[in-house]
Design a protein around this motif. Structure first.
Motif, PDB file in Angstrom:
ATOM      1  N   ASN A 123       0.704  -1.096   0.190  1.00 58.03           N
ATOM      2  CA  ASN A 123      -0.032  -0.188   0.024  1.00 58.03           C
ATOM      3  C   ASN A 123       1.069   1.201  -0.103  1.00 58.03           C
ATOM      4  O   ASN A 123       0.735   2.126   0.980  1.00 58.03           O
ATOM      5  N   PRO A 124       1.624   1.412  -1.036  1.00 55.07           N
ATOM      6  CA  PRO A 124       2.422   2.457  -1.298  1.00 55.07           C
ATOM      7  C   PRO A 124       1.697   3.940  -1.009  1.00 55.07           C
ATOM      8  O   PRO A 124       0.515   4.132  -1.540  1.00 55.07           O
ATOM      9  N   GLY A 125       2.385   4.824  -0.429  1.00 53.03           N
ATOM     10  CA  GLY A 125       1.817   6.208  -0.358  1.00 53.03           C
ATOM     11  C   GLY A 125       1.250   6.207   1.275  1.00 53.03           C
ATOM     12  O   GLY A 125       1.107   7.586   1.939  1.00 53.03           O
ATOM     13  N   TRP A 126       1.001   5.134   1.821  1.00 53.23           N
ATOM     14  CA  TRP A 126       0.314   5.101   3.160  1.00 53.23           C
ATOM     15  C   TRP A 126       1.247   4.333   4.265  1.00 53.23           C
ATOM     16  O   TRP A 126       0.749   3.949   5.230  1.00 53.23           O
ATOM     17  N   GLU A 127       2.372   4.346   3.845  1.00 57.12           N
ATOM     18  CA  GLU A 127       3.315   3.590   4.894  1.00 57.12           C
ATOM     19  C   GLU A 127       3.468   4.145   6.203  1.00 57.12           C
ATOM     20  O   GLU A 127       3.358   3.230   7.233  1.00 57.12           O
ATOM     21  N   ALA A 128       3.528   5.301   6.504  1.00 56.12           N
ATOM     22  CA  ALA A 128       3.288   6.006   7.808  1.00 56.12           C
ATOM     23  C   ALA A 128       2.150   5.733   8.492  1.00 56.12           C
ATOM     24  O   ALA A 128       2.212   5.363   9.619  1.00 56.12           O
ATOM     25  N   LEU A 129       0.983   5.801   7.824  1.00 55.22           N
ATOM     26  CA  LEU A 129      -0.198   5.661   8.583  1.00 55.22           C
ATOM     27  C   LEU A 129      -0.344   4.016   9.023  1.00 55.22           C
ATOM     28  O   LEU A 129      -0.784   3.761  10.122  1.00 55.22           O
ATOM     29  N   LEU A 130       0.311   3.413   8.317  1.00 56.47           N
ATOM     30  CA  LEU A 130       0.055   1.879   8.728  1.00 56.47           C
ATOM     31  C   LEU A 130       1.159   1.284   9.713  1.00 56.47           C
ATOM     32  O   LEU A 130       0.675   0.446  10.600  1.00 56.47           O
ATOM     33  N   ALA A 131       2.287   1.963   9.487  1.00 58.13           N
ATOM     34  CA  ALA A 131       3.444   1.306  10.400  1.00 58.13           C
ATOM     35  C   ALA A 131       3.212   2.017  11.789  1.00 58.13           C
ATOM     36  O   ALA A 131       3.337   1.430  12.764  1.00 58.13           O
ATOM     37  N   ASN A 132       2.558   3.305  11.987  1.00 53.47           N
ATOM     38  CA  ASN A 132       2.124   3.938  13.186  1.00 53.47           C
ATOM     39  C   ASN A 132       1.029   3.177  14.030  1.00 53.47           C
ATOM     40  O   ASN A 132       0.965   3.245  15.139  1.00 53.47           O
ATOM     41  N   ALA A 133       0.207   2.336  13.062  1.00 54.54           N
ATOM     42  CA  ALA A 133      -0.800   1.519  13.611  1.00 54.54           C
ATOM     43  C   ALA A 133      -0.611   0.080  14.002  1.00 54.54           C
ATOM     44  O   ALA A 133      -1.277  -0.536  14.721  1.00 54.54           O
ATOM     45  N   ALA A 134       0.684  -0.210  13.753  1.00 54.63           N
ATOM     46  CA  ALA A 134       0.885  -1.630  13.980  1.00 54.63           C
ATOM     47  C   ALA A 134       1.072  -1.783  15.494  1.00 54.63           C
ATOM     48  O   ALA A 134       1.452  -1.185  16.466  1.00 54.63           O
TER      49      ALA A 134
END
Length: 321
Positions: A123-134
């Motif tokens: 899901n390129p472009g949303w790396e920060a959103l997903l990484a912070n939610a892990a």
């Protein structure tokens, strides 16, 4: 109405399956209009921190467990009430499903970090959103579980104290007929509606319903006659298919009977009152079948014409004509 003393013959079961949702709350800080995350990443106020496909196995195993319990028991107090004969097969079945759940959990946790990394990469472009939610694998471990408990119920002393349990027990017979009707309706829609020929496999749902009714016959005196009627109907089927003509009509008649809780009570009572099983079965197919057409749901079915038989008694057509 089911008597409270029936609890002596039943074991209650509560199934507890927890499945991690792989979702975290979506906050305003996660959004940067007009660039909004796609539905694969976020929806309805939550963001998906892992590929939902990785968790599908747990939902499938829970569904298998529920189906097993529905085949043998009847819904009761947020769980199931099981007859004595069902305890061993249900326990063995849940043991097997639980072992699969534990294995799937171990495999998922072993590759959890890689699965999250793959999801972020996909899901390129949303790396920060997903990484912070892990979340950590330990958190996921605590949110995946499969367990059950079996226990006996005994009403408390005192009329008022036991009233809620008594009322729940009184509804068991109606619940049983309703659950049977739901399965029979699904069988009708899947295997019989619009068909002039079916295979012997079409009778399998009736065999399963027969086992369920037989195991829970203590709930309602009109259940045992229905079991006997199903036995008589199934015994009349040929050993090899396909089923056509009278054989198909007989099977259709049984399915239609089981689609309607009120009809099950009525016909069970008629057999208790003396109507023979052969006569009861014959009455279901006494008239020629109608042209193939969709069958109305029980509450929508118009009054059918009466069909007198040789014994002077008649059963409803149940939508067959």
């Amino acid at each position: 109405m089911t008597d409270i003393t029936v609890l002596k013959h039943l074991t209650a079961l509560r199934l507890e399956v927890t499945i991690w949702s792989a979702r975290r709350k979506l906050t305003a800080a996660d959004l940067c209009a007009p660039n909004l995350p796609p539905e694969t990443v976020a929806s309805l106020g939550s963001k998906k921190v892992c590929n939902p496909e990785d968790l599908r196995v747990f939902g499938a195993l829970k569904s298998r467990a529920v189906a097993l319990l529905d085949r043998h028991g009847v819904r009761f107090l947020g769980g199931w009430a099981l007859p004595e004969r069902a305890i061993d097969p249900v326990n063995a079945g849940l043991d097997a499903i639980g072992a699969e759940f534990a294995q799937a959990k171990a495999e998922f946790l072993a590759r959890y970090d890689a699965a999250v990394a793959d999801w972020i990469r996909d899901n390129p472009g949303w790396e920060a959103l997903l990484a912070n939610a892990a979340v950590s694998a330990d958190v996921v471990r605590s949110r995946l579980g499969f367990a059950w408990q079996m226990f006996r119920l005994q009403p408390p002393k005192g009329r008022e104290a036991s009233k809620p349990l008594t009322e729940a027990v009184e509804e068991l017979g109606g619940t049983l007929f309703g659950e049977v009707a739901k399965v029979a309706e699904e069988a009708w829609q899947k295997s019989f509606l619009g068909k002039t020929e079916v295979s012997l496999k079409a009778a399998w749902p009736l065999k399963g319903l027969r086992q369920k009714l037989a195991g829970l016959s203590c709930l309602e005196p009109r259940v045992t006659p229905l079991v006997d009627l199903i036995d008589t109907g199934l015994a009349a089927l040929p050993e090899k298919g396909p089923l056509t003509g009278g054989s198909l009509l007989g099977l259709q008649g049984l399915v239609c009977l089981l689609r309607d809780p009120a009809a099950m009570r009525e016909h069970g009572q008629k057999i208790l009152d003396g109507m023979g099983l052969d006569a009861a079965l014959q009455a279901l197919v006494a008239l020629p079948p109608p042209p193939v057409q969709p069958l109305l749901l029980p509450e929508e079915t118009p009054d059918a014409p009466e069909s007198p038989d040789a014994g002077g008694q008649a059963l409803d057509s149940l939508g067959l004509w």
